[in-house]
Design a protein around this motif. Structure first.
Motif, PDB file in Angstrom:
ATOM      1  N   ALA A  12      -3.337   5.787   0.137  1.00 15.18           N
ATOM      2  CA  ALA A  12      -2.647   4.515  -0.358  1.00 15.18           C
ATOM      3  C   ALA A  12      -3.144   4.220  -1.922  1.00 15.18           C
ATOM      4  CB  ALA A  12      -3.396   3.545   0.556  1.00 15.18           C
ATOM      5  N   LEU A  13      -4.326   4.695  -2.387  1.00 18.20           N
ATOM      6  CA  LEU A  13      -4.730   4.694  -3.873  1.00 18.20           C
ATOM      7  C   LEU A  13      -3.574   5.577  -4.769  1.00 18.20           C
ATOM      8  CD1 LEU A  13      -6.644   3.436  -5.886  1.00 18.20           C
ATOM      9  CD2 LEU A  13      -7.989   5.672  -5.495  1.00 18.20           C
ATOM     10  N   ILE A  16      -0.475   3.659  -4.974  1.00 18.87           N
ATOM     11  CA  ILE A  16      -0.606   2.359  -5.753  1.00 18.87           C
ATOM     12  C   ILE A  16      -0.615   3.039  -7.270  1.00 18.87           C
ATOM     13  CG2 ILE A  16      -2.449   0.879  -6.704  1.00 18.87           C
ATOM     14  CD1 ILE A  16      -3.527   0.734  -3.706  1.00 18.87           C
ATOM     15  N   VAL A  20       2.220   1.799 -10.018  1.00 20.42           N
ATOM     16  CA  VAL A  20       1.881   0.741 -11.160  1.00 20.42           C
ATOM     17  C   VAL A  20       2.271   1.715 -12.561  1.00 20.42           C
ATOM     18  CG1 VAL A  20      -0.154   0.047 -12.445  1.00 20.42           C
ATOM     19  CG2 VAL A  20       0.003  -0.242 -10.214  1.00 20.42           C
ATOM     20  N   THR A 168      11.392  -4.017  -5.367  1.00 22.39           N
ATOM     21  CA  THR A 168      10.729  -3.183  -6.349  1.00 22.39           C
ATOM     22  C   THR A 168      11.268  -2.723  -7.669  1.00 22.39           C
ATOM     23  OG1 THR A 168      11.895  -1.384  -5.171  1.00 22.39           O
ATOM     24  CG2 THR A 168       9.591  -1.720  -4.622  1.00 22.39           C
ATOM     25  N   ALA A 230      -1.965 -10.996  -5.132  1.00 23.96           N
ATOM     26  CA  ALA A 230      -0.678 -10.354  -5.931  1.00 23.96           C
ATOM     27  C   ALA A 230       0.313 -11.287  -6.550  1.00 23.96           C
ATOM     28  CB  ALA A 230       0.078  -9.243  -4.979  1.00 23.96           C
ATOM     29  N   ALA A 266      -0.060  -3.259  -7.808  1.00 20.94           N
ATOM     30  CA  ALA A 266      -1.176  -2.577  -7.183  1.00 20.94           C
ATOM     31  C   ALA A 266      -1.574  -3.333  -5.895  1.00 20.94           C
ATOM     32  CB  ALA A 266      -2.416  -2.563  -8.091  1.00 20.94           C
ATOM     33  N   LEU A 267      -1.749  -4.647  -5.923  1.00 19.31           N
ATOM     34  CA  LEU A 267      -2.060  -5.472  -4.971  1.00 19.31           C
ATOM     35  C   LEU A 267      -1.086  -5.632  -3.725  1.00 19.31           C
ATOM     36  CD1 LEU A 267      -4.043  -8.209  -6.902  1.00 19.31           C
ATOM     37  CD2 LEU A 267      -5.091  -6.577  -5.188  1.00 19.31           C
ATOM     38  N   VAL A 269       1.244  -3.203  -3.041  1.00 18.60           N
ATOM     39  CA  VAL A 269       1.233  -1.970  -2.263  1.00 18.60           C
ATOM     40  C   VAL A 269       0.033  -2.190  -1.375  1.00 18.60           C
ATOM     41  CG1 VAL A 269       0.946   0.511  -2.674  1.00 18.60           C
ATOM     42  CG2 VAL A 269       2.608  -0.765  -4.118  1.00 18.60           C
ATOM     43  N   ALA A 270      -1.178  -2.373  -1.905  1.00 21.64           N
ATOM     44  CA  ALA A 270      -2.056  -2.330  -0.968  1.00 21.64           C
ATOM     45  C   ALA A 270      -2.149  -3.130   0.130  1.00 21.64           C
ATOM     46  CB  ALA A 270      -3.659  -2.849  -1.714  1.00 21.64           C
ATOM     47  N   SER A 271      -1.436  -4.334  -0.061  1.00 21.78           N
ATOM     48  CA  SER A 271      -0.933  -5.265   0.926  1.00 21.78           C
ATOM     49  C   SER A 271      -0.327  -4.712   2.195  1.00 21.78           C
ATOM     50  CB  SER A 271      -0.348  -6.504   0.615  1.00 21.78           C
ATOM     51  OG  SER A 271      -0.033  -7.369   1.648  1.00 21.78           O
TER      52      SER A 271
END
Length: 354
Positions: A12-13, A16, A20, A168, A230, A266-267, A269-271
């Protein structure tokens, strides 16, 4: 924490970081004919991402490699079921890379204009299809008991996925416009600021709709929190893009604006990953037995242990090198930095490069 969960978080990181960093140079590529009104201005736009665009793609290669090693069944199902969209992404990225290298090999305007449109195509197609792909990953796809994809290309082109693709594209356009405002001077900077204002409103609307629909389907507290953050970061970035700079009377707070859009992507995609967990690819046929999870799709604990030690050694090195690259090429550029003779500079064999 189990190693399979740890590698889910690491993948996931990596995605992200990819969205970004590659997000702003996709945005710059799509904006090339919009903000670059002549050859020198287009050269400025390309030079803003010239030192970093290929390094940004390393995040995707690493994410794909980590997925293959840590979750081979996820990798196999995803790359077979999503074969055509991922192939189109790959071809577009290849065309984009070739265009960056070849557009300056001849001085003819028609030659450069064709490669410019290849850069636009090679930026817009991945920007849209990555949104389509991740929307389908979160939504779920038809998987049978053997975890094989049983749908078709049109299964992936549903309304929710198309909304994800448009989101996106809008986010990357906004991110790219603000990056150009941060990295350029003069009229290009001013035009990029104004364009970011207009595109940013569309990006905010699309992002709210997409994340809202996502959370209505299956929401977790962490996913909701990340989605709200986000949205706040995106709004904060757009506000900063309108606020006058305290140190530059002709500019705006582009640094804070870029940080805001980067944090928003970033937030967001993390979501999506928080909403996905503990699944890696849900099944719409029988979610309980046919879905791929971090448990049934992972490699052996021994494999994950070796991968973890390798990641601990090499990840800081890669991050330091890429950070150093951005630091070296941190200054603004403008048309004054593009010499007139560059477009007609002779190359070996009598051709010209620009």
């Amino acid at each position: 924490m189990e190693l399979s969960t740890l590698w889910f978080l690491l993948i996931a990181l990596l995605f992200i970081g990819y969205f970004v960093l590659e997000g702003f140079d996709f945005g710059v590529g799509m904006l090339l004919p919009v903000l670059g009104r002549d050859e020198r201005e287009r050269r400025v736009l390309i030079n803003t991402i010239g030192p970093v665009w290929d390094g940004n793609e390393v995040w995707l290669i690493t994410a794909g490699g980590a997925m293959f090693a840590a979750f081979p069944e996820w990798y196999a199902t995803l790359f077979s079921g999503f074969y055509l969209p991922l192939l189109l992404i790959l071809l577009a990225l290849i065309l984009r890379g070739v265009a960056f290298e070849y557009r300056g090999k001849r001085p003819a305007t028609s030659w450069r204009r064709r490669w410019d449109w290849c850069i636009v195509f090679g930026s817009a197609v991945p920007a849209f299809l990555w949104g389509v792909a991740f929307a389908n990953i979160v939504r779920g796809v038809p998987l049978n008991a053997a975890h094989d994809y049983t749908g078709s290309l049109f299964t992936l082109l549903n309304v929710y996925a198309i909304l994800g693709g448009l989101t996106t594209v809008a986010l990357f356009l906004t991110h790219g416009a603000i990056f150009l405002a941060l990295k350029t001077t003069g009229e290009i900077r001013q035009r990029a600021n104004r364009l970011a204002e207009r595109v940013g409103v569309a990006a905010a609307i699309a992002a709210v709709l997409f994340l809202g629909v996502t959370l209505l389907r299956r929401a977790t507290p962490s996913a909701v929190t990340l989605a709200v953050l986000a949205a706040l970061c995106l709004v904060g970035g757009l506000i900063s893009n309108r606020a006058p700079s305290r140190t530059d009377p002709e500019g705006r707070r582009e640094g804070w604006a870029f940080a805001g859009t980067a944090a928003a992507i970033a937030l967001a995609v993390a979501s999506l990953f928080a909403d996905l967990y503990p699944f890696v690819l849900p099944s719409t046929v029988d979610p309980l037995t046919n879905s791929l999870t971090v448990t049934n799709a992972s490699s052996t604990p021994y494999t994950l242990k070796i991968m973890t030690w390798v990641a601990l050694v090499f990840t800081p090195i890669v991050l330091l090198y890429q950070g150093w690259t951005y630091w070296v090429f941190r200054k603004r550029i403008g048309v004054q930095h593009i010499p007139d003779e560059a477009a007609q500079m002779p190359a070996p064999g009598g051709r010209a490069v620009g």
